[in-house]
Design a protein around this motif. Structure first.
Motif, mmCIF file in Angstrom:
data_model
loop_
_atom_site.group_PDB
_atom_site.id
_atom_site.type_symbol
_atom_site.label_atom_id
_atom_site.label_comp_id
_atom_site.label_asym_id
_atom_site.label_seq_id
_atom_site.Cartn_x
_atom_site.Cartn_y
_atom_site.Cartn_z
ATOM 1 N N ARG A 1 38.483 43.166 36.249
ATOM 2 C CA ARG A 1 37.950 42.533 37.459
ATOM 3 C C ARG A 1 38.032 43.418 38.692
ATOM 4 N NH1 ARG A 1 41.440 37.642 35.684
ATOM 5 N NH2 ARG A 1 40.072 36.753 34.134
ATOM 6 N N GLY A 2 38.561 44.583 38.562
ATOM 7 C CA GLY A 2 38.694 45.433 39.735
ATOM 8 C C GLY A 2 39.972 45.113 40.490
ATOM 9 N N ARG A 3 40.180 45.830 41.558
ATOM 10 C CA ARG A 3 41.421 45.650 42.304
ATOM 11 C C ARG A 3 41.197 44.800 43.546
ATOM 12 N NH1 ARG A 3 44.400 51.099 43.201
ATOM 13 N NH2 ARG A 3 42.560 51.506 44.405
ATOM 14 N N ILE A 4 42.256 44.233 44.022
ATOM 15 C CA ILE A 4 42.274 43.505 45.290
ATOM 16 C C ILE A 4 41.920 44.491 46.392
ATOM 17 C CG2 ILE A 4 43.857 42.389 46.915
ATOM 18 C CD1 ILE A 4 45.401 41.405 44.421
ATOM 19 N N ASP A 5 41.271 44.017 47.448
ATOM 20 C CA ASP A 5 40.931 44.909 48.560
ATOM 21 C C ASP A 5 42.186 45.475 49.207
ATOM 22 O OD1 ASP A 5 38.796 45.936 50.496
ATOM 23 O OD2 ASP A 5 40.312 45.050 51.813
ATOM 24 N N HIS A 6 43.097 44.626 49.635
ATOM 25 C CA HIS A 6 44.382 45.105 50.150
ATOM 26 C C HIS A 6 45.384 43.971 50.181
ATOM 27 C CE1 HIS A 6 42.836 43.583 54.044
ATOM 28 N NE2 HIS A 6 44.102 43.462 54.386
ATOM 29 N N VAL A 7 46.652 44.349 50.280
ATOM 30 C CA VAL A 7 47.753 43.402 50.342
ATOM 31 C C VAL A 7 48.497 43.649 51.647
ATOM 32 C CG1 VAL A 7 49.922 42.681 49.276
ATOM 33 C CG2 VAL A 7 47.989 43.321 47.836
ATOM 34 N N GLU B 1 29.925 41.584 45.051
ATOM 35 C CA GLU B 1 31.164 41.811 44.288
ATOM 36 C C GLU B 1 31.768 40.499 43.783
ATOM 37 O OE1 GLU B 1 33.788 44.205 42.357
ATOM 38 O OE2 GLU B 1 32.025 44.837 43.474
ATOM 39 N N ALA B 2 31.666 39.421 44.569
ATOM 40 C CA ALA B 2 32.237 38.134 44.167
ATOM 41 C C ALA B 2 31.515 37.523 42.963
ATOM 42 C CB ALA B 2 32.194 37.154 45.336
ATOM 43 N N ASP B 3 30.313 38.011 42.655
ATOM 44 C CA ASP B 3 29.561 37.498 41.498
ATOM 45 C C ASP B 3 30.066 38.063 40.177
ATOM 46 O OD1 ASP B 3 27.854 35.970 43.085
ATOM 47 O OD2 ASP B 3 26.492 37.658 43.382
ATOM 48 N N ARG B 4 30.792 39.176 40.244
ATOM 49 C CA ARG B 4 31.290 39.801 39.009
ATOM 50 C C ARG B 4 32.372 38.942 38.401
ATOM 51 N NH1 ARG B 4 33.572 45.112 38.277
ATOM 52 N NH2 ARG B 4 34.915 44.569 39.997
ATOM 53 N N GLN B 5 32.159 38.468 37.217
ATOM 54 C CA GLN B 5 33.167 37.690 36.494
ATOM 55 C C GLN B 5 33.356 38.358 35.140
ATOM 56 O OE1 GLN B 5 34.866 35.198 37.928
ATOM 57 N NE2 GLN B 5 33.666 35.637 39.757
#
Length: 133
Positions: A74-80, A64-68
């Motif tokens: 860019r998709g959503r943050i995993d959690h806050v 997932e970190a390779d997606r730029q």
């Protein structure tokens, strides 16, 4: 106000050492130890403020970190993780989470903090944290 800011933001990285150096060099952040966080997974905390961290997870095989991609793709943050302003505020928020059907109200003891999870109406996972005194 029941919240006292953001406690943490969690995301996936493929190179936490590089990320830690960046936040240290640019923002004078403090990189904590890397610890196991599940099978094939580690987590490193990067403290960026008096009660705010980045929780950086590295997972074997996760690309997932390779997606730029462009902004908003860019998709959503995993959690806050949100910081409760006090014990009374934490308890009130927890009750409201349950009343809204957004979580079960379970309180987790993560050593230095208490935590309860919720899902907002868009399905994003959130966490409310209360540091132990």
């Amino acid at each position: 106000m029941l919240l006292d800011g953001v406690n943490h933001i969690a995301w996936i990285s493929k190179d936490v050492a590089r990320l830690g150096r960046f936040y240290t060099d640019v923002f004078e952040a403090e990189v904590g130890p890397t610890r196991d966080h599940g099978p094939g997974e580690t987590m490193t905390t990067i403290r960026i403020g008096p009660h705010t961290e980045l929780n950086i997870v590295v997972q074997e095989g996760n690309t997932e970190a390779d997606r730029q991609t462009p902004m908003w793709g860019r998709g959503r943050i995993d959690h806050v993780g949100l910081q409760a302003a006090s014990r009374d505020a934490f308890d009130a928020i927890r009750e409201r989470i349950v009343a809204a059907g957004a979580g079960d109200g379970q309180v987790n003891d993560f050593g230095g903090v208490y935590s309860t999870f919720f899902r907002d109406p868009d399905g994003l996972e959130g966490e409310v944290l209360l540091p132990k005194a």
